[in-house]
Design a protein around this motif. Structure first.
Motif, PDB file in Angstrom:
ATOM      1  N   MET A 193       2.224   1.819  -3.396  1.00 39.56           N
ATOM      2  CA  MET A 193       1.191   2.333  -4.311  1.00 39.56           C
ATOM      3  C   MET A 193       0.999   3.836  -4.107  1.00 39.56           C
ATOM      4  N   GLN A 233       0.831  -1.209   0.000  1.00 41.35           N
ATOM      5  CA  GLN A 233       0.000   0.000   0.000  1.00 41.35           C
ATOM      6  C   GLN A 233       0.865   1.259   0.000  1.00 41.35           C
ATOM      7  N   GLU A 288       3.854   5.641  -5.756  1.00 40.49           N
ATOM      8  CA  GLU A 288       3.753   5.621  -7.214  1.00 40.49           C
ATOM      9  C   GLU A 288       2.723   6.626  -7.724  1.00 40.49           C
ATOM     10  N   LYS A 289       1.800   7.035  -6.851  1.00 43.04           N
ATOM     11  CA  LYS A 289       0.814   8.049  -7.220  1.00 43.04           C
ATOM     12  C   LYS A 289       1.385   9.458  -7.069  1.00 43.04           C
TER      13      LYS A 289
END
Length: 730
Positions: A549, A546, A552-553
């Protein structure tokens, strides 16, 4: 001269003739003696063999040859070896075989004929030295099959006679034994037995009792079963009757009779078509009952054990159904009784156990069932209408035990270790004693008792909690496979900037029927079931994934902290587990923080230090949770390679009003700063608490002032997106 020679020659011829005659006579005598020996051996013995030491000369008697051929055996040297060569290493012939034959004189061999005949031969052997130096053996055998069979028959007959004698002796010694016959005449059925039994049952001057009269004396609870057995026998469904019947005697006391009766189609007298014996077995029944009762008693206290309590409790419920609403079952646990045994010896714990037993029996009275159902556990069943009455009774028990423990005969510290807790369940209409006991037992450990109370009472809340635990126990193992586990995140906020710097990953269970289940309802069950390590590993991997992620955003990296269980720390290779999570997620180690509690870290300080150093080598941060509630010393704390101290919420809760709490918090902050540690305070709910913590020097705060634990999407929307927008606007 010539005449003299003639006379001498004549004398020599006469002497020679005499010698020949004597030799002939001697040979004839030997032959006659041999013939007599053969005849004698054939008449006295059944079988014979003659053989030399090298088995080069063999001679078998006709009877033996006939027997061996009938058994499919060739009469040769192999047969001799089979009889006399056993147990001899060199049984191939020679002196060893001869010696063995003589030595084993009395050996028994078996034979089995093709016609099914079998038997035993008893051999006797003697050896003689021949003129040429060889040894010859004469073996004579006697068939002892009939003797063995007769001996066995005699032994069996003797044993049978002994048994008959014992039966007769038992019958004659039992004055209340008699012949028992069931006689049917028309529609009437009556019993013929001894006048002694009839008189004992209240029927004098007779040996006949009608069956209905007999059945009217049978114990009420036995009557249906006894009636059924008699009917099956009289109808011919069963060809025998065996019943143990409790019958009321003329004295009003019940005696137990064992009735054995069979149908005898060959009986001449119709009265004995159904006959047998009737014995008074009251004494043996009482002995059995006593032995059974002994098996239901605790050997230390004399109270009923668990099995005995269940049996007596069920009977108590049955006998008191009219008072069922006021019957209560109480389970009691004596706190730390096992520890007392270890600290002070088994004699002290046994003394305390007996004290509780005597006190419970005395205070609950005669109309109660009391049992010791475990090492530390007792159970009571008695009549008591109100919860307050039960609580008062238990308090009396506590006072008695406490006063006794003040006695100098027991260690002084025992007073503090002799307390107890209880759980109770009032009769709820369920006649199943096990169900009632289980409810009281569950209540004992529910922890739902009110402050200052000894006893906790079963109610719907506890039932719901119990059913909830049942669901957890049955389904927690499948939760991972079904994808029902989820991580929630509670943000950690910098007290200086007010921005998110990290988040704590917390487990939640989205149950398909129960909804959201909190970790305090299932984590401890997972620990008991031994599956907590799998859940921990899954949680660590999901938290890393998580976080990756989010990065990466485009959100700024934050540090995700994951709680480590005691099982994960000490029972698994946690370093390998962390390596795997970092590798699979691709997250930088500096973005992962592992949390352990202060108490957990101190269980095995050396091992903890080694594990934490290995994690630090990976680049992972370490935080100590719940600091200030455990028992660590500063000397131990200084060697732990930690990066962050979390001040427990119990100190933060009343930091605004409690001076002591504030000073303890300040001391923790100052100590942490001196050790170059980051300080985080959890449980922050008000602005005032935050401001005080800022003044004391805390770095990070966590609590409901900012957010309760939320799903990842909510944390992203509430904190990560605004932080990124603020960064762009600056």
């Amino acid at each position: 001269m010539e005449i003299a020679l003639i006379i001498l020659s004549a004398l020599l011829l006469i002497a020679l003739a005499v010698s020949v005659i004597v030799a002939w006579l001697a040979l004839s005598s030997v032959k006659a003696e041999r013939l007599r020996f053969d005849e004698l051996s054939e008449s006295v013995f059944d079988y014979k063999m003659e053989w030399t030491e090298d088995l080069s000369e063999l001679k078998f008697g006709k009877n033996l040859e006939k027997l061996l051929f009938s058994c499919g055996i060739t009469p040769d040297k192999n047969y001799i070896r089979s009889v006399f060569g056993t147990d001899i290493e060199r049984a191939e012939g020679g002196v060893s075989l001869c010696v063995n034959a003589v030595k084993k004189s009395g050996v028994i061999s078996e034979y089995f004929s093709a016609g099914g005949l079998s038997g035993l031969i008893h051999w006797k052997s003697i050896s003689l030295a021949l003129s040429d130096g060889r040894i010859k053996v004469y073996s004579l055998g006697r068939d002892i099959t009939d003797e063995i069979l007769l001996r066995k028959a005699n032994d069996q007959l003797r044993q049978q006679l002994l048994e008959e004698f014992e039966n007769i002796k038992t019958a004659t010694s039992n004055a209340d034994a008699g012949i028992f016959s069931l006689v049917t005449e028309g529609s009437s059925v009556y019993i013929k037995t001894s006048a002694r039994i009839c008189a004992l049952l209240g029927f004098e001057n007779t040996d006949t009792i009608y069956l209905d009269q007999f059945l009217s004396l049978v114990k009420k609870e036995d009557i249906l079963d006894v009636q059924r057995q008699f009917n099956l026998f009289l109808s011919g469904t069963n060809d025998s009757l065996f019943a143990e019947v409790s019958v009321k005697t003329i004295t009003g006391v019940y005696h137990t009779y064992t009735i054995e009766c069979k149908y005898n189609p060959g009986a001449v007298d119709y009265r004995y078509l159904r006959s047998g014996m009737m014995f008074d077995t009251t004494v043996s029944r009482l002995n059995r009952e006593e032995a059974f009762k002994d098996s239901q008693r605790d050997t230390i206290t004399g109270l009923y054990n668990r099995n005995g309590f269940m049996i007596e409790g069920e009977e108590y419920l049955s006998e008191n159904k009219d008072k069922a609403g006021n019957i209560v079952l109480v389970c009691i646990q004596v706190v730390r009784l096992r520890k007392i045994s270890m600290l002070f010896g088994i004699e002290v714990s046994d003394t305390l156990s007996r004290l509780y037993a005597e006190t419970l029996e005395r205070i609950t009275g005669d109309h109660a069932v009391v049992g010791k159902v475990g090492v530390e556990d007792y159970a009571l069943m008695f009549e008591c209408g109100k919860e307050e009455d039960v609580e008062n009774l238990l308090k009396k028990i506590g006072i008695v035990v406490e006063n006794y423990c003040n006695n100098e005969t027991l260690p002084a510290v025992l007073k503090e270790q002799s307390s107890f807790i209880a759980g109770a369940c009032f009769y709820d209409g369920t006649d199943d004693i096990s169900a009632l006991y289980n409810k009281a037992s569950v209540t004992l450990f529910s922890g739902a008792r009110k402050p200052g109370r000894i006893c906790c009472f079963y109610d719907m809340k506890i039932e719901k909690a119990v059913s909830g635990r049942d669901i957890v126990e049955h389904e927690i193992g499948e939760a991972l496979k079904l994808g029902e586990l989820e991580l929630y995140y509670q943000p950690k906020i910098s007290i200086k900037t007010g921005e998110i710097v990290g988040a704590e990953a917390l487990m939640r269970w989205n149950h398909k029927t129960q909804g959201l289940i909190m970790p305090n309802e299932f984590i401890h069950v997972a620990e008991e079931m031994g599956i907590i390590t799998k859940i921990d590993e899954w949680g660590m991997l999901q938290a890393c994934i998580q976080n990756k992620m989010w990065q990466e955003k485009g959100y700024d990296p934050i540090k995700i902290s994951v709680n480590m269980s005691q099982a994960q720390l000490y029972q698994t290779d946690v370093v390998a587990s962390v390596k795997n999570a970092l590798a699979e997620s691709g997250i930088d180690p500096s973005c992962l923080e592992v949390e352990l509690t202060e108490t957990m870290a101190m269980i095995d300080i050396d091992r903890t230090v080694s594990i934490l150093n290995s994690l630090k080598d990976l680049g992972v941060s370490i935080s100590m949770d719940d600091f200030g509630t455990g028992y660590s010393s500063l000397s131990s704390l200084k060697i732990l390679p930690i990066d962050l101290l979390k001040i427990d919420r119990s100190l933060v809760y009343d930091i605004e009003t409690n001076y002591t709490a504030r000073q303890i918090t300040k001391a923790i902050v100052d100590m942490g700063k001196a050790m170059d540690l980051t300080i985080l305070a959890e449980g922050v709910e008000t602005e005032k608490q935050k401001e005080l913590l800022r003044e004391l020097g805390c770095d990070i705060v966590q609590g409901y002032l900012y957010s309760k634990p939320q799903p990842a999407a909510v944390i992203e929307r509430m904190f990560l997106i605004p932080a990124m927008e603020n960064k762009k606007s600056r």
